[in-house]
Design an enzyme around this catalytic site. Structure first.
Site, PDB file in Angstrom:
ATOM      1  N   HIS A 109      32.649  11.863  -0.277  1.00 57.41           N
ATOM      2  CA  HIS A 109      31.452  11.805  -1.126  1.00 57.41           C
ATOM      3  C   HIS A 109      31.815  12.320  -2.507  1.00 57.41           C
ATOM      4  CE1 HIS A 109      27.500  12.551  -2.793  1.00 57.41           C
ATOM      5  NE2 HIS A 109      27.733  13.850  -2.846  1.00 57.41           N
ATOM      6  N   GLU A 153      27.160  19.180   3.197  1.00 57.31           N
ATOM      7  CA  GLU A 153      26.964  17.783   3.610  1.00 57.31           C
ATOM      8  C   GLU A 153      27.712  17.449   4.908  1.00 57.31           C
ATOM      9  OE1 GLU A 153      24.694  16.393   2.167  1.00 57.31           O
ATOM     10  OE2 GLU A 153      24.667  17.003   0.057  1.00 57.31           O
ATOM     11  N   GLU A 207      38.497  -8.761  -7.907  1.00 61.91           N
ATOM     12  CA  GLU A 207      38.903  -8.315  -6.557  1.00 61.91           C
ATOM     13  C   GLU A 207      37.784  -7.641  -5.772  1.00 61.91           C
ATOM     14  OE1 GLU A 207      40.220  -4.837  -9.184  1.00 61.91           O
ATOM     15  OE2 GLU A 207      39.755  -6.958  -9.377  1.00 61.91           O
ATOM     16  N   HIS A 229      22.435  10.128  -7.280  1.00 59.67           N
ATOM     17  CA  HIS A 229      23.230  11.288  -6.841  1.00 59.67           C
ATOM     18  C   HIS A 229      24.727  10.948  -6.805  1.00 59.67           C
ATOM     19  CE1 HIS A 229      23.861  14.831  -3.863  1.00 59.67           C
ATOM     20  NE2 HIS A 229      25.026  14.393  -4.276  1.00 59.67           N
ATOM     21  N   HIS A 282      30.620  11.977  -7.144  1.00 63.27           N
ATOM     22  CA  HIS A 282      29.626  11.619  -8.166  1.00 63.27           C
ATOM     23  C   HIS A 282      30.301  10.827  -9.287  1.00 63.27           C
ATOM     24  CE1 HIS A 282      27.818  15.816  -6.907  1.00 63.27           C
ATOM     25  NE2 HIS A 282      27.606  14.891  -5.990  1.00 63.27           N
TER      26      HIS A 282
HETATM   27  O1  2HA Z   1      28.860  19.447  -2.010  1.00 61.43           O
HETATM   28  O2  2HA Z   1      28.093  16.960  -3.797  1.00 61.43           O
HETATM   29  O3  2HA Z   1      25.906  16.533  -2.372  1.00 61.43           O
HETATM   30  C1  2HA Z   1      28.287  19.200  -3.232  1.00 61.43           C
HETATM   31  C2  2HA Z   1      27.609  17.898  -3.243  1.00 61.43           C
HETATM   32  C3  2HA Z   1      26.326  17.820  -2.534  1.00 61.43           C
HETATM   33 ZN    ZN Z   2      26.842  15.247  -4.060  1.00 58.94          ZN
END
Ligand code: 2HA
Ligand code: ZN
Length: 271
Positions: free
Chosen positions: A139, A116, A169, A210, A141
């Protein structure tokens, strides 16, 4: 030359990835972080003329030429960063051609940066164009945020508004709201471009079904943004199936935003 393992930015990467792993936001190789470093500071730890190898980028990052990032590796697990930062992280400089990176440290097993990285660098460029102090793109999840993607409309105004209602908040922490992208194929330049476009307006971007992207001036700010969204999403998922008796009203959100002096998305309220 100082020992790179004592550098604050390495420690921040170790601690943050470990925290995120323990919060359940980064299973397996999920998630990635990139952190724009101060060249002079890196020079205290590494010989900036010593390039270990070059790694192709696959897109044009000309505006970032010469800039140095510490970044998580592709296929690497957040779980393992703390114990072996030199294999799981890398420090790369954007080369003079704008299409290549120069590895200055890390990726010891021959690895490379996250798949990414295009989305990260494009997001850095977008954020730097509106906030010259932006340094971090993250990033992950997060569980409840992701769960919410399946039961809540993926509409920027509605998604933001629901989260603002969940914790007092929220409107103060992310007054600029949350950008939302539909499900898209990850690891591509297209999702990178779409993310960067949203990043001109938002510090938070949900990737439908995602995960989430966050951007900020510091590791704490960026982590805190995602942490606050995730907390609000957790409250939502704990209550969405129950009758709603109380809520934070839009007039109260205005009161909060005005008291704390934040510039909020007025068009995201229903006044
Ligand atoms: O790098 O989360 O979106 C692993 C991820 C891809
Ligand atoms: Zn990811």
């Amino acid at each position: 030359m100082k020992d790179i393992f004592t550098a604050l930015f390495v420690e921040e990467m170790r601690k943050t990835t470990a925290n995120m792993y323990r919060l359940g936001w980064d299973e397996r190789n999920g998630g990635n972080i990139s952190y724009l470093l101060d060249t002079e500071e890196v020079g205290e730890y590494l010989d900036l003329n010593h390039v270990i190898r070059t790694i192709s980028l696959g897109f044009d990052a000309t505006p970032l030429i010469g800039k140095i990032f510490i970044v998580t590796g592709t296929g690497k697990y957040f779980k393992n960063v703390d114990a072996d930062p030199e294999t799981n992280l890398g420090i790369v400089r954007i080369a003079a051609d704008g299409h290549t990176t120069e590895l200055l440290w890390g990726f010891k097993d021959g690895g490379k940066f996250t798949s990414e990285f295009p989305a990260h660098l494009m997001s850095h460029m977008a954020r730097l164009s509106v906030d010259p102090d932006n340094r971090v793109v993250m990033h992950c999840h997060p569980t409840y945020t992701l769960a919410m993607n399946y039961v809540h409309e993926l509409d920027e105004k509605k998604f933001t508004h629901t989260l603002w209602e969940m914790c007092t908040e929220c409107i103060v922490v992310f007054p600029d709201g949350i950008g939302v992208l539909p499900w898209m194929l990850c690891g591509t330049n297209s999702i990178g471009e779409a993310t960067a476009e949203k990043m001109k307006e938002f510090r938070l971007v949900v990737w439908g079904m995602h995960g989430i992207y966050g951007a900020g001036k510091t590791m704490d700010e960026t982590f805190g943004l995602i942490e606050t969204v995730e907390k609000a999403a957790q409250i939502y998922m704990l209550t969405a199936h129950l009758p709603r008796i109380n809520t934070i009203r839009d007039e109260q959100m205005v009161e909060l935003a005005e008291y704390f002096g934040v510039n909020y998305r007025k068009d995201f309220l229903n006044l």
